[in-house]
Design an enzyme around this catalytic site. Structure first.
Site, PDB file in Angstrom:
ATOM      1  N   LYS A 115       0.811  -1.219   0.000  1.00  0.00           N
ATOM      2  CA  LYS A 115       0.000   0.000   0.000  1.00  0.00           C
ATOM      3  C   LYS A 115       0.841   1.266   0.000  1.00  0.00           C
ATOM      4  O   LYS A 115       0.453   2.272  -0.580  1.00  0.00           O
ATOM      5  CB  LYS A 115      -0.930   0.024   1.226  1.00  0.00           C
ATOM      6  CG  LYS A 115      -2.141  -0.868   1.091  1.00  0.00           C
ATOM      7  CD  LYS A 115      -3.236  -0.393   2.033  1.00  0.00           C
ATOM      8  CE  LYS A 115      -4.406  -1.353   2.028  1.00  0.00           C
ATOM      9  NZ  LYS A 115      -5.440  -0.969   3.006  1.00  0.00           N
ATOM     10  N   LYS A 199      -6.402  -9.275  -7.812  1.00  0.00           N
ATOM     11  CA  LYS A 199      -7.578  -9.311  -6.936  1.00  0.00           C
ATOM     12  C   LYS A 199      -8.639  -8.326  -7.401  1.00  0.00           C
ATOM     13  O   LYS A 199      -8.312  -7.233  -7.861  1.00  0.00           O
ATOM     14  CB  LYS A 199      -7.151  -8.914  -5.517  1.00  0.00           C
ATOM     15  CG  LYS A 199      -7.182 -10.073  -4.540  1.00  0.00           C
ATOM     16  CD  LYS A 199      -6.817  -9.612  -3.148  1.00  0.00           C
ATOM     17  CE  LYS A 199      -8.011  -9.048  -2.403  1.00  0.00           C
ATOM     18  NZ  LYS A 199      -7.756  -8.836  -0.978  1.00  0.00           N
ATOM     19  N   LYS A 202     -11.494  -2.306  -5.214  1.00  0.00           N
ATOM     20  CA  LYS A 202     -12.292  -1.081  -5.271  1.00  0.00           C
ATOM     21  C   LYS A 202     -11.596  -0.009  -6.085  1.00  0.00           C
ATOM     22  O   LYS A 202     -12.233   0.907  -6.600  1.00  0.00           O
ATOM     23  CB  LYS A 202     -12.560  -0.571  -3.863  1.00  0.00           C
ATOM     24  CG  LYS A 202     -11.288  -0.210  -3.114  1.00  0.00           C
ATOM     25  CD  LYS A 202     -11.574   0.588  -1.873  1.00  0.00           C
ATOM     26  CE  LYS A 202     -10.349   1.320  -1.370  1.00  0.00           C
ATOM     27  NZ  LYS A 202      -9.160   0.511  -1.112  1.00  0.00           N
TER      28      LYS A 202
END
Ligand code: TRP
Length: 335
Positions: A115, A199, A202
């Site tokens: 991240k 994956k 969002k």
């Protein structure tokens, strides 16, 4: 103090675009634990702000996750649905645990590395300490079981290490239980519909990559029709899915929605073309998702009701957390 043996805690971040991966990988699994466990399901708004969130969107997204919990079938009367910031003990325990956890442990967290990306110096301190707040979420209720996706296993291991070190450092054996991960379901990892090796996310720039909990039946059908596959028919066996990420993903989604194994799905559809399989999958997805998305929409039209559910949940969560936090204060020597 009586220690629970069957207390479940889990959380979902209110970061928007709630999608099929969140539903099949997390929320749906929460529903089934209600008969056997005492459950706390949290909307982790404090985790969300470890990366920038627009305040108005954060509030709307918090209500959306709460609505998804309720619409999926979690009973907010029998169990507890609340948002993290409504129970100050999470933050308070997180500070104490920040002083128990070691920098070396956090440096090993792969999610932070992913991240934070290349420019780690610019990541928030909160993003770095995120796993410790997660440990506090669980331990402040002395929760024993934590349903999570595969990607959260490392964080849960850290929570176990933090619990153990606290117990050792302060000579309070068994004060914090070792929380057990519950990793569930055939499709705990739902992949992007545009790239079966990534994956479902969002933040993927392509709307076609994910089925969201706001999609209409037409949206769902279109996204499945356009899902990336290969020209070969479906294999007869699970081994035949190797190297065919797009096919594997659709079979996994079908299996999860139908409550079957991939082998069972392939026993039925092996040898058929995607042109045939995709419409059947779309019908199943619509059949399973529309009652939930419809109910979510109804709930979202009455934000006052959702807020009341969250407030009531927070009051009940505080009643559990506060005595445990009071003991922590004593143990640490705060007067
Ligand atoms: N980190 C989890 C996720 O992104 C969310 C979460 C926060 C959580 N606190 C938790 C999950 C405690 C389980 C238990 O999916």
């Amino acid at each position: 103090m009586n220690k629970p043996t069957n207390r479940v805690f889990s959380g979902v971040q209110p970061t928007g675009n709630l999608h099929l991966g969140n539903y099949l990988g997390a929320i749906r699994n929460f529903v089934g634990l209600q008969e056997s466990h005492e459950c706390l399901y949290c909307v982790v708004d404090m985790h969300a702000i470890t990366v920038w969130q627009d305040p108005a969107e954060l509030a709307a997204n918090t209500r959306e996750v709460a609505a998804a919990y309720i619409a999926a079938g979690i009973d907010p009367e029998k169990h507890i649905i609340f948002n993290q910031s409504g129970v100050p003990a999470h933050a308070e325990l997180a500070w104490v645990l920040n002083c128990v956890a070691r920098i070396g442990w956090l440096n090993r967290m792969t999610q932070f590395k992913d991240k934070a990306g290349k420019d780690r110096e610019k990541a928030s301190v909160g993003l770095y300490a995120y796993p410790v707040l997660m440990a506090a979420d669980i331990l402040v209720y002395q929760a024993t079981h934590v349903p999570v996706g595969e990607d959260q296993k490392q964080h849960l291991e850290l929570a176990r290490d933090v619990a153990q070190k606290f117990n050792n450092d302060f000579a309070v054996p068994d004060f914090f239980p070792q929380p057990e991960p519950l990793i569930m379901g055939a499709a705990t990892r739902v992949m992007s519909l545009r790239d079966g090796t990534k994956k479902m996310s969002k933040s993927d720039p392509s709307d076609l990559s994910r089925i969201t909990m706001k999609d209409s039946a037409e949206d769902i059908a279109k996204k499945i029709r356009k899902a990336q596959t290969d020209p070969d028919p479906l294999p007869e066996t699970v081994e035949g899915l190797a190297g065919r990420a797009g096919a594997d993903n659709l079979v996994g989604i079908y299996a999860a929605l139908a409550d079957k194994t991939k082998a069972e799905v392939l026993a039925e559809f092996g040898g058929r073309q995607f042109g045939e399989f995709k419409p059947v999958l779309a019908d199943l997805a619509i059949e399973r998702l529309s009652p939930i998305t419809g109910e979510m929409k109804r709930l979202m039209d009455d934000p006052g009701h959702i807020d009341a559910v969250l407030r009531n949940g927070a009051v009940r969560a505080r009643a559990i957390a506060d005595p445990i936090m009071a003991r922590v204060r004593e143990i640490v020597g705060f007067i």
